[in-house]
Scaffold this motif. Structure first.
Motif, mmCIF file in Angstrom:
data_model
loop_
_atom_site.group_PDB
_atom_site.id
_atom_site.type_symbol
_atom_site.label_atom_id
_atom_site.label_comp_id
_atom_site.label_asym_id
_atom_site.label_seq_id
_atom_site.Cartn_x
_atom_site.Cartn_y
_atom_site.Cartn_z
ATOM 1 N N ALA B 66 0.843 -1.192 0.000
ATOM 2 C CA ALA B 66 0.000 0.000 0.000
ATOM 3 C C ALA B 66 0.876 1.240 0.000
ATOM 4 C CB ALA B 66 -0.926 0.001 1.205
ATOM 5 N N SER B 67 0.329 2.297 -0.540
ATOM 6 C CA SER B 67 1.042 3.570 -0.551
ATOM 7 C C SER B 67 0.061 4.708 -0.369
ATOM 8 C CB SER B 67 1.809 3.756 -1.868
ATOM 9 O OG SER B 67 0.906 3.837 -2.963
ATOM 10 N N ARG B 68 0.587 5.800 0.165
ATOM 11 C CA ARG B 68 -0.230 7.011 0.332
ATOM 12 C C ARG B 68 0.538 8.162 -0.324
ATOM 13 N NH1 ARG B 68 -3.186 9.076 5.854
ATOM 14 N NH2 ARG B 68 -4.185 10.919 4.966
ATOM 15 N N PRO B 69 0.301 8.348 -1.614
ATOM 16 C CA PRO B 69 1.041 9.366 -2.361
ATOM 17 C C PRO B 69 0.561 10.797 -2.102
ATOM 18 C CG PRO B 69 -0.494 8.229 -3.798
ATOM 19 C CD PRO B 69 -0.550 7.517 -2.478
ATOM 20 N N LYS B 70 -0.694 10.921 -1.680
ATOM 21 C CA LYS B 70 -1.256 12.241 -1.371
ATOM 22 C C LYS B 70 -2.049 12.133 -0.079
ATOM 23 C CE LYS B 70 -2.155 13.240 -6.280
ATOM 24 N NZ LYS B 70 -3.233 13.593 -7.250
ATOM 25 N N ASP B 71 -2.352 13.277 0.497
ATOM 26 C CA ASP B 71 -3.084 13.283 1.766
ATOM 27 C C ASP B 71 -4.434 12.598 1.635
ATOM 28 O OD1 ASP B 71 -4.956 15.475 3.751
ATOM 29 O OD2 ASP B 71 -3.396 14.152 4.548
ATOM 30 N N ASP B 72 -5.070 12.721 0.448
ATOM 31 C CA ASP B 72 -6.415 12.191 0.290
ATOM 32 C C ASP B 72 -6.464 10.897 -0.527
ATOM 33 O OD1 ASP B 72 -7.604 14.347 -2.471
ATOM 34 O OD2 ASP B 72 -5.796 13.138 -2.215
ATOM 35 N N GLN B 73 -5.338 10.244 -0.739
ATOM 36 C CA GLN B 73 -5.324 9.083 -1.614
ATOM 37 C C GLN B 73 -4.566 7.913 -0.989
ATOM 38 O OE1 GLN B 73 -3.202 8.952 -5.655
ATOM 39 N NE2 GLN B 73 -5.296 9.431 -6.236
ATOM 40 N N PHE B 74 -5.163 6.719 -1.158
ATOM 41 C CA PHE B 74 -4.563 5.502 -0.617
ATOM 42 C C PHE B 74 -4.656 4.441 -1.694
ATOM 43 C CE2 PHE B 74 -2.494 3.523 2.627
ATOM 44 C CZ PHE B 74 -3.197 2.814 3.593
ATOM 45 N N ILE B 75 -3.530 3.797 -2.000
ATOM 46 C CA ILE B 75 -3.458 2.842 -3.095
ATOM 47 C C ILE B 75 -3.061 1.476 -2.568
ATOM 48 C CG2 ILE B 75 -2.401 2.317 -5.321
ATOM 49 C CD1 ILE B 75 -4.023 4.889 -5.349
ATOM 50 N N LEU B 76 -3.739 0.448 -3.058
ATOM 51 C CA LEU B 76 -3.404 -0.937 -2.718
ATOM 52 C C LEU B 76 -2.976 -1.632 -3.996
ATOM 53 C CD1 LEU B 76 -3.562 -3.113 -0.390
ATOM 54 C CD2 LEU B 76 -5.784 -3.725 -1.346
ATOM 55 N N SER B 77 -1.884 -2.374 -3.948
ATOM 56 C CA SER B 77 -1.393 -2.948 -5.197
ATOM 57 C C SER B 77 -0.613 -4.231 -4.956
ATOM 58 C CB SER B 77 -0.504 -1.940 -5.932
ATOM 59 O OG SER B 77 0.609 -1.586 -5.133
ATOM 60 N N THR B 78 -0.428 -4.960 -6.052
ATOM 61 C CA THR B 78 0.444 -6.104 -6.077
ATOM 62 C C THR B 78 0.928 -6.302 -7.502
ATOM 63 O OG1 THR B 78 0.719 -8.443 -5.554
ATOM 64 C CG2 THR B 78 -1.403 -7.780 -6.422
ATOM 65 N N GLU B 79 2.088 -6.880 -7.646
ATOM 66 C CA GLU B 79 2.614 -7.135 -8.990
ATOM 67 C C GLU B 79 2.124 -8.469 -9.525
ATOM 68 O OE1 GLU B 79 6.833 -6.770 -9.065
ATOM 69 O OE2 GLU B 79 6.803 -4.637 -8.551
ATOM 70 N N LYS B 80 1.699 -9.356 -8.596
ATOM 71 C CA LYS B 80 1.338 -10.693 -9.027
ATOM 72 C C LYS B 80 0.184 -11.208 -8.179
ATOM 73 C CE LYS B 80 4.846 -13.202 -10.709
ATOM 74 N NZ LYS B 80 6.019 -14.132 -10.761
ATOM 75 N N LEU B 81 -0.993 -11.292 -8.768
ATOM 76 C CA LEU B 81 -2.170 -11.742 -8.040
ATOM 77 C C LEU B 81 -2.159 -13.247 -7.803
ATOM 78 C CD1 LEU B 81 -4.958 -9.617 -9.701
ATOM 79 C CD2 LEU B 81 -4.489 -9.705 -7.251
ATOM 80 N N LEU B 82 -2.719 -13.632 -6.666
ATOM 81 C CA LEU B 82 -2.933 -15.029 -6.304
ATOM 82 C C LEU B 82 -4.431 -15.283 -6.256
ATOM 83 C CD1 LEU B 82 -0.472 -15.167 -3.270
ATOM 84 C CD2 LEU B 82 0.029 -15.793 -5.651
ATOM 85 N N LEU B 83 -4.821 -16.548 -6.369
ATOM 86 C CA LEU B 83 -6.245 -16.890 -6.239
ATOM 87 C C LEU B 83 -6.804 -16.408 -4.899
ATOM 88 C CD1 LEU B 83 -6.367 -20.536 -7.665
ATOM 89 C CD2 LEU B 83 -7.375 -18.476 -8.691
ATOM 90 N N SER B 84 -5.974 -16.485 -3.870
ATOM 91 C CA SER B 84 -6.408 -16.119 -2.513
ATOM 92 C C SER B 84 -6.668 -14.632 -2.357
ATOM 93 C CB SER B 84 -5.370 -16.576 -1.487
ATOM 94 O OG SER B 84 -4.115 -15.996 -1.774
ATOM 95 N N HIS B 85 -6.329 -13.839 -3.342
ATOM 96 C CA HIS B 85 -6.593 -12.404 -3.266
ATOM 97 C C HIS B 85 -8.049 -12.052 -3.580
ATOM 98 C CE1 HIS B 85 -2.072 -11.578 -3.878
ATOM 99 N NE2 HIS B 85 -2.391 -11.281 -2.638
ATOM 100 N N SER B 86 -8.790 -13.012 -4.077
ATOM 101 C CA SER B 86 -10.204 -12.736 -4.365
ATOM 102 C C SER B 86 -10.929 -12.303 -3.101
ATOM 103 C CB SER B 86 -10.866 -13.993 -4.927
ATOM 104 O OG SER B 86 -10.358 -14.314 -6.200
ATOM 105 N N GLY B 87 -11.851 -11.390 -3.267
ATOM 106 C CA GLY B 87 -12.629 -10.937 -2.108
ATOM 107 C C GLY B 87 -13.083 -9.504 -2.293
ATOM 108 N N PHE B 88 -13.465 -8.910 -1.192
ATOM 109 C CA PHE B 88 -14.006 -7.558 -1.167
ATOM 110 C C PHE B 88 -13.002 -6.667 -0.448
ATOM 111 C CE2 PHE B 88 -17.174 -4.691 -1.980
ATOM 112 C CZ PHE B 88 -17.995 -4.290 -0.930
ATOM 113 N N TYR B 89 -12.538 -5.641 -1.143
ATOM 114 C CA TYR B 89 -11.541 -4.738 -0.565
ATOM 115 C C TYR B 89 -12.210 -3.420 -0.179
ATOM 116 C CZ TYR B 89 -7.948 -8.002 -1.933
ATOM 117 O OH TYR B 89 -7.179 -9.126 -2.037
ATOM 118 N N LEU B 90 -12.024 -3.058 1.050
ATOM 119 C CA LEU B 90 -12.669 -1.868 1.576
ATOM 120 C C LEU B 90 -11.638 -0.870 2.061
ATOM 121 C CD1 LEU B 90 -15.275 -3.930 3.503
ATOM 122 C CD2 LEU B 90 -15.954 -2.121 1.941
ATOM 123 N N CYS B 91 -11.794 0.344 1.616
ATOM 124 C CA CYS B 91 -11.001 1.446 2.126
ATOM 125 C C CYS B 91 -11.827 2.153 3.197
ATOM 126 C CB CYS B 91 -10.670 2.407 0.993
ATOM 127 S SG CYS B 91 -9.683 3.839 1.457
#
Lengths: 111, 113
Positions: B66-91
């Motif tokens: 995760a990164s916070r490049p600006k005061d009002d912005q939050f980013i979640l990322s990965t370079e390589k997805l896994l099956l286990s990443h499926s789901g609901f992501y909430l900020c």
């Protein structure tokens, strides 16, 4: 360590009956407890919160009382409605900005 | 009034592909920001939180960053997805101080195939 326990995974009730969803917590921090409600395909929303011992807090017909002596914050409603069907989460906060959610209780209200 | 916007609303991605999810909060300066993950009908697992720009604390990584490049912005990322990443992501955001209340965005539903 810090944790929140919700003992019921699923509660099924008929409309108009009372409900109590159990929540107990374990924390080394001064407890701040929450109930969140999540309707299907929606985000969780705050229902209630409290950090005051033995004081009842109410919202939208739901109520809960934080009892530090028993580490409990049970959610109650005197008469459930069909629209109350949802997933209910109890949560607690610790001093490290970590909020612990319980596993959730699915409430199903039948006509 | 404060608003929180997550994007995209839903994603279908292949295993091994990259991912970037975003979250923007308007109407509130210097909020505490959080990423949560939820399996279908499951509990909410806190992944990351940030109290200021450029600072992110990891709670459970799950091969995500995760990164916070600006005061009002939050980013979640990965370079390589896994099956286990499926789901609901909430900020979620919180006013900070003694407010102690999380306000969730509408979420991103991710399916990894």
């Amino acid at each position: 360590g810090d944790s929140v326990t919700q003992t019921e995974g699923l509660v099924t009730l008929t409309k108009g009956l009372p409900v109590m969803l159990n929540c107990t917590y374990q924390t080394t921090y001064s407890p701040f407890l929450f109930w969140y409600v999540q309707h299907l395909n929606e985000a969780p929303k705050l229902l209630l919160k409290s950090s005051t011992d033995n004081k009842r807090t109410e919202h939208q017909g739901f109520y809960a009382t934080l009892h530090k002596s028993s580490s409990s914050f049970h959610l109650q409603k005197s008469s459930v409605q069909l629209s109350d069907s949802a997933l209910y989460f109890c949560a607690s906060r610790n001093s490290n900005n970590r909020i612990f959610f319980g596993d959730g209780t699915q409430l199903v209200v039948k006509p | 009034a404060q608003t929180i916007h997550q994007w995209p609303v839903a994603e279908i991605k292949a295993v091994g592909s990259p991912l970037s999810l975003g979250c923007t909060i308007k109407g509130k300066s210097s909020p505490n920001l959080y990423w949560y993950w939820q399996a279908t009908g499951g509990t909410l697992q806190q992944l990351f939180y940030s109290i200021t720009v450029g600072q992110v604390e990891s709670v459970v990584q799950l091969n995500l960053s995760a990164s916070r490049p600006k005061d009002d912005q939050f980013i979640l990322s990965t370079e390589k997805l896994l099956l286990s990443h499926s789901g609901f992501y909430l900020c979620a955001w919180e006013a900070g101080g003694s407010q102690n209340t999380l306000y969730f965005g509408a979420g991103t539903r991710l399916s990894v195939l």
